[in-house]
Design a protein around this motif. Sequence first.
Motif, PDB file in Angstrom:
ATOM      1  N   ASP A 174       0.827  -1.204   0.000  1.00  0.00           N
ATOM      2  CA  ASP A 174       0.000   0.000   0.000  1.00  0.00           C
ATOM      3  C   ASP A 174       0.865   1.259   0.000  1.00  0.00           C
ATOM      4  O   ASP A 174       0.527   2.257  -0.651  1.00  0.00           O
ATOM      5  CB  ASP A 174      -0.933   0.002   1.206  1.00  0.00           C
ATOM      6  CG  ASP A 174      -2.039  -1.039   1.105  1.00  0.00           C
ATOM      7  OD1 ASP A 174      -2.200  -1.634   0.018  1.00  0.00           O
ATOM      8  OD2 ASP A 174      -2.722  -1.270   2.117  1.00  0.00           O
ATOM      9  N   GLU A 175       1.975   1.215   0.740  1.00  0.00           N
ATOM     10  CA  GLU A 175       2.863   2.374   0.754  1.00  0.00           C
ATOM     11  C   GLU A 175       3.486   2.593  -0.624  1.00  0.00           C
ATOM     12  O   GLU A 175       3.578   3.725  -1.106  1.00  0.00           O
ATOM     13  CB  GLU A 175       3.946   2.185   1.811  1.00  0.00           C
ATOM     14  CG  GLU A 175       4.812   3.416   2.013  1.00  0.00           C
ATOM     15  CD  GLU A 175       5.751   3.310   3.200  1.00  0.00           C
ATOM     16  OE1 GLU A 175       6.767   4.036   3.209  1.00  0.00           O
ATOM     17  OE2 GLU A 175       5.465   2.504   4.116  1.00  0.00           O
ATOM     18  N   LEU A 176       3.898   1.511  -1.270  1.00  0.00           N
ATOM     19  CA  LEU A 176       4.458   1.640  -2.622  1.00  0.00           C
ATOM     20  C   LEU A 176       3.406   2.153  -3.608  1.00  0.00           C
ATOM     21  O   LEU A 176       3.716   2.944  -4.510  1.00  0.00           O
ATOM     22  CB  LEU A 176       4.993   0.288  -3.106  1.00  0.00           C
ATOM     23  CG  LEU A 176       6.192  -0.286  -2.354  1.00  0.00           C
ATOM     24  CD1 LEU A 176       6.538  -1.659  -2.917  1.00  0.00           C
ATOM     25  CD2 LEU A 176       7.396   0.640  -2.418  1.00  0.00           C
ATOM     26  N   ALA A 177       2.170   1.709  -3.440  1.00  0.00           N
ATOM     27  CA  ALA A 177       1.103   2.112  -4.352  1.00  0.00           C
ATOM     28  C   ALA A 177       0.819   3.611  -4.280  1.00  0.00           C
ATOM     29  O   ALA A 177       0.219   4.175  -5.203  1.00  0.00           O
ATOM     30  CB  ALA A 177      -0.168   1.324  -4.062  1.00  0.00           C
ATOM     31  N   GLY A 178       1.259   4.248  -3.203  1.00  0.00           N
ATOM     32  CA  GLY A 178       1.087   5.680  -3.080  1.00  0.00           C
ATOM     33  C   GLY A 178       2.150   6.491  -3.786  1.00  0.00           C
ATOM     34  O   GLY A 178       2.067   7.729  -3.832  1.00  0.00           O
TER      35      GLY A 178
END
Length: 314
Positions: free
Chosen positions: A60-64
């Motif tokens: 999720d952090e990478l997807a941001g």
Amino acid sequence: MAADPPPSPSPLVAAVDLGGTKTAGAVVTGTGELLARAECPTAADGDAEAVFAGVARVLDELAGHPAWPGVTAVGVGSAGPVDTVAGTVSPVNIPSWRGFPLVRRIAERTALPVRLLGDGVALAEAEHWLGAAAGYRDALCMVVSTGVGGGLVLDGRVRPGPSGNAGHIGHLSIQWDGDPCPCGGRGCLEGLASGPAIVRHARAAGWRPTEGGPLTARAVADSARTGDGAALTAFDLAARALAAAIAGTAALVELQAVVIGGGVAQSGPLLFDPLTRHLTHYAGLPFTRGLHLHPAHFGPDAGLIGAAAAALRT
């Protein structure tokens, strides 16, 4: 001969490196550049969903990150054993994950194709693509950290085996009457040379951490650098076990080089000096001598780079 590079420098992929201590992730280019990173502790003693929550948090952090819309696939290097056919993982050091459907769960979360490989194979992919094993046709690449894993480069190619576990050197039995291992064997290399094993060796020899200090291999290494005899003994014992396993592997498949990464390898000469010395005693056959020992070029990023290399071929 270096490994064939991934097909194009233009695609972006996500990479996940899942170990017993931490879960790391990155967005990686086709030339091995890490554009974004994320990391969180692995809840190795938690239930299956608690462990996956860490993976989800990293994704999720990478997807941001602004680059995420260009990501075409996800590569996952996991502590093993893995089953690359079924897409499942059963890490020895994560008890709640037995046959956990990691590929399906990540695919559901990201809507992207997922490529799974063991952490040792991921190290081999990285180091043979762009790192310390790039100039060798036959090499053993090892992770020595919370656990011990490995991957094989044979005849110029990374060879993961039918289920993705070839080269899993951490579960070679070095002491046939040794302590039971969580894998079901006895006297396994992982139980003798991993970071937790080094702490056990040191404490058995009389080492004590500084007041309030951590019980980690890094703390033992810090003491060893000051000349602490118990700490030096612990690294010597780990290096001796590694030497026996490496020499045995070289006798089976013929190697030119051994590349060692992971947290323990970052102790540098504390590990590599006694390892070099012990190899002279265990590698007796002419074709097993003269192995080139190298620290992993990518250090803690090797698993991410290797997972990315595999994803770029998805």
